[in-house]
Write an enzyme that holds these catalytic residues in place. Structure first.
Site, short mmCIF file in Angstrom:
data_model
loop_
_atom_site.label_atom_id
_atom_site.label_comp_id
_atom_site.label_asym_id
_atom_site.label_seq_id
_atom_site.Cartn_x
_atom_site.Cartn_y
_atom_site.Cartn_z
N SER A 1 31.07 4.78 15.55
CA SER A 1 31.64 3.46 15.76
C SER A 1 32.50 3.10 14.56
O SER A 1 32.21 3.50 13.43
CB SER A 1 30.51 2.44 15.92
OG SER A 1 30.94 1.15 15.56
N LYS B 1 25.95 4.28 14.07
CA LYS B 1 26.09 4.68 15.46
C LYS B 1 26.46 6.14 15.68
O LYS B 1 27.26 6.70 14.96
CB LYS B 1 27.14 3.81 16.16
CG LYS B 1 26.73 2.36 16.30
CD LYS B 1 25.79 2.15 17.47
CE LYS B 1 26.57 2.14 18.74
NZ LYS B 1 25.74 1.91 19.89
N HIS C 1 13.90 5.60 41.51
CA HIS C 1 14.22 4.19 41.16
C HIS C 1 14.30 4.00 39.65
O HIS C 1 14.06 2.91 39.14
CB HIS C 1 13.19 3.23 41.74
CG HIS C 1 12.91 3.44 43.19
ND1 HIS C 1 13.60 2.82 44.20
CD2 HIS C 1 12.01 4.27 43.79
CE1 HIS C 1 13.13 3.23 45.37
NE2 HIS C 1 12.17 4.12 45.15
N GLU D 1 30.24 9.64 28.55
CA GLU D 1 30.80 8.41 29.12
C GLU D 1 32.19 8.67 29.70
O GLU D 1 32.55 8.15 30.76
CB GLU D 1 30.85 7.31 28.06
CG GLU D 1 29.47 6.81 27.69
CD GLU D 1 29.47 5.91 26.46
OE1 GLU D 1 28.43 5.33 26.18
OE2 GLU D 1 30.51 5.81 25.77
#
Ligand code: ARG
Length: 461
Positions: A279, A285, A158, A292
């Site tokens: 970024s 970043k 979970h 992804e």
């Protein structure tokens, strides 16, 4: 006026330019050329054996096809949209090159069995490529499992801290999945490994041919038993793209996990700068875009699986032009998963695990609670009762803000007289790991053996 298509005999008007560009497939099915030529060479060999062409004609065909193959490989061949597909492009080039003998190649063959053949050969080869790529990925994961051996992390259920596990154990879970993916691909190959050549358009031929010979020459296990099935069947494409979908799903799960793992709160891993991107506005970043994208591309692969199933669901037997669309799904699913597997292997090799962060995380969430319950079981307490007792002890720890191992023996015995001072030998993540026993568990001895098993198995190729 003579029609300019190989099938133009009964036509009086030329094909509309719009139809030509709408119906062509050579812009994508050119990728089948090698298999198309391989199939044609086997077919010509069979035709000669069956005396449907003579040996001189066969030799001219084989030589012509080999020259065309070399030309395509060298990037010198011009595929023409007006010739629809890879099959007619190559056949026309052959006729142009060798004349009359070339016109005999399509004897006892249709593009329907030809394209079915090319696809089977292509998928069979891609399965081989994919299995190799998966093996490379497995090797990288096993390497990490070996170098990080002993590192403990919280295992999750979970997405909550559950029980401590060795990082190596977690990593090897993926090696198991990838191994099943490989066997699934191999299994898919056993079903597709039959030659459809000889089915011709749909019904077979009145000519005396030897489909078993072409099947043998092309390394198939046998010939398709039913000519209508042979030209209609794309089950193998669906099954193969399902196998790819399963792989993509596995990669996506790992990607999702590692995306979480490089988030500022978790920081279990550090991916090399070379495998991250930045970024355009936020200078600080460093993003896990590769992961992804692997996760994102997974959706695209599932889409292709759905596309193929939908493509086939309403198709009457046998060949229908709809089936030309199968290649779009097949090729893109293959490219997408191949690139994903290979870049993930690189990324794994270029990722470091953060021992301190994992150790710190292990201190949170009472992940030794199950070990405590099992300790009580060993002292004769029924498991359900033990579960209840430990639940209460955890509640107390939350109240006084401490870990289980911080409690004094007196506090423990207040909950259960079965708890004695040896309880401290089961508390704490190190003890938990040491005490695991069951087969397939994260017990260090088992994990070590499994690493050795995989190292040996994967070294073979
Ligand atoms: N380009 C076609 C395909 O990919 C080849 C088979 C064409 N057959 C036909 N009867 N038009 O499906």
């Amino acid at each position: 006026m003579k029609h300019n298509k190989p099938w133009g005999g009964r036509f009086v008007k030329q094909t509309a330019a719009s139809v030509e560009s709408f119906s062509e497939s050579v812009s994508f099915d050119w990728r089948l050329y090698q298999y198309d030529i391989e199939g044609s060479i086997a077919h010509a060999t069979m035709l000669a054996r069956c005396k449907l062409i003579n040996e001189k004609e066969r030799d001219a065909i084989v030589k012509g096809l080999q020259e065309i193959l070399a030309e395509i490989n060298a990037g010198k061949f011009k595929f023409k949209e007006s010739l629809e597909d890879v099959h007619m492009n190559i056949e026309s080039a052959l006729i142009e090159r060798i004349g009359e003998a070339g016109k005999k190649l399509h004897t006892a063959r249709s593009r329907n069995d030809q394209v079915a053949l090319d696809l089977r050969l292509w998928v069979r080869e891609q399965v081989r490529v994919m299995i190799k790529l998966l093996t490379s990925l497995q090797r990288e994961v096993v390497k990490k499992g070996k170098t990080s051996f002993g590192l403990i992390m919280p295992g999750f259920t979970h997405l909550q801290h559950a029980q401590p596990v060795l990082l190596s154990h977690y990593l090897l879970a993926y090696v198991e999945m990838l191994e099943r993916d490989k066997t699934r691909l191999q299994d898919c190959c056993t079903r597709l490994n039959r030659s459809p050549l000889g089915a011709c358009a749909l019904a077979g031929t009145t000519l005396t041919t030897d489909p078993a010979l072409t099947a043998k020459l092309l390394g198939f296990k046998g010939v398709c038993e039913n000519s209508m099935d042979a030209v209609s069947d794309r089950d193998f494409c669906v099954e193969y793209v399902f196998c790819l979908s399963m792989i993509a799903m596995h990669l996506s799960r790992l990607s999702e996990e590692w995306i979480i793992w490089c988030n500022d709160e978790v920081k279990f891993i550090e991916i090399s700068d070379a495998y991250c991107t930045g970024s355009s506005i936020m200078p600080q970043k460093k993003n896990p875009d590769v992961l992804e994208l692997i996760r994102g591309k997974c959706g695209r692969v599932f889409g292709h699986l759905m596309a193929l199933l939908t493509l086939l669901k309403g198709l009457p037997l046998s060949y229908n032009r709809d089936m030309q669309e199968d290649k779009v799904a097949l090729f893109d699913a293959t490219d997408t998963v191949q690139i994903s597997v290979s870049i993930l292997a690189e990324l794994v090799a270029n990722t470091d695990f953060n021992r301190e962060q994992m150790a710190a995380a292990c201190e949170k969430g009472f992940i030794d609670a199950t070990a405590l319950a099992e300790y009580l079981v060993k002292k004769g307490v029924p498991f359900r009762v033990a579960h209840e007792i430990v639940g209460k002890i955890v509640k107390e720890c939350i109240r006084v803000q401490c870990k289980l191992a911080d409690l004094q023996l007196g506090s423990f015995t207040a909950f259960s007289s079965a708890i004695e001072k040896d309880v401290y030998k089961v508390l704490g993540v190190e003890n938990c790991i040491k005490n695991y026993k069951s087969y397939g568990s994260t017990a260090p001895g088992f994990v070590k053996k499994r690493i050795a098993y995989w190292e040996k198995k994967l070294s073979k190729g």
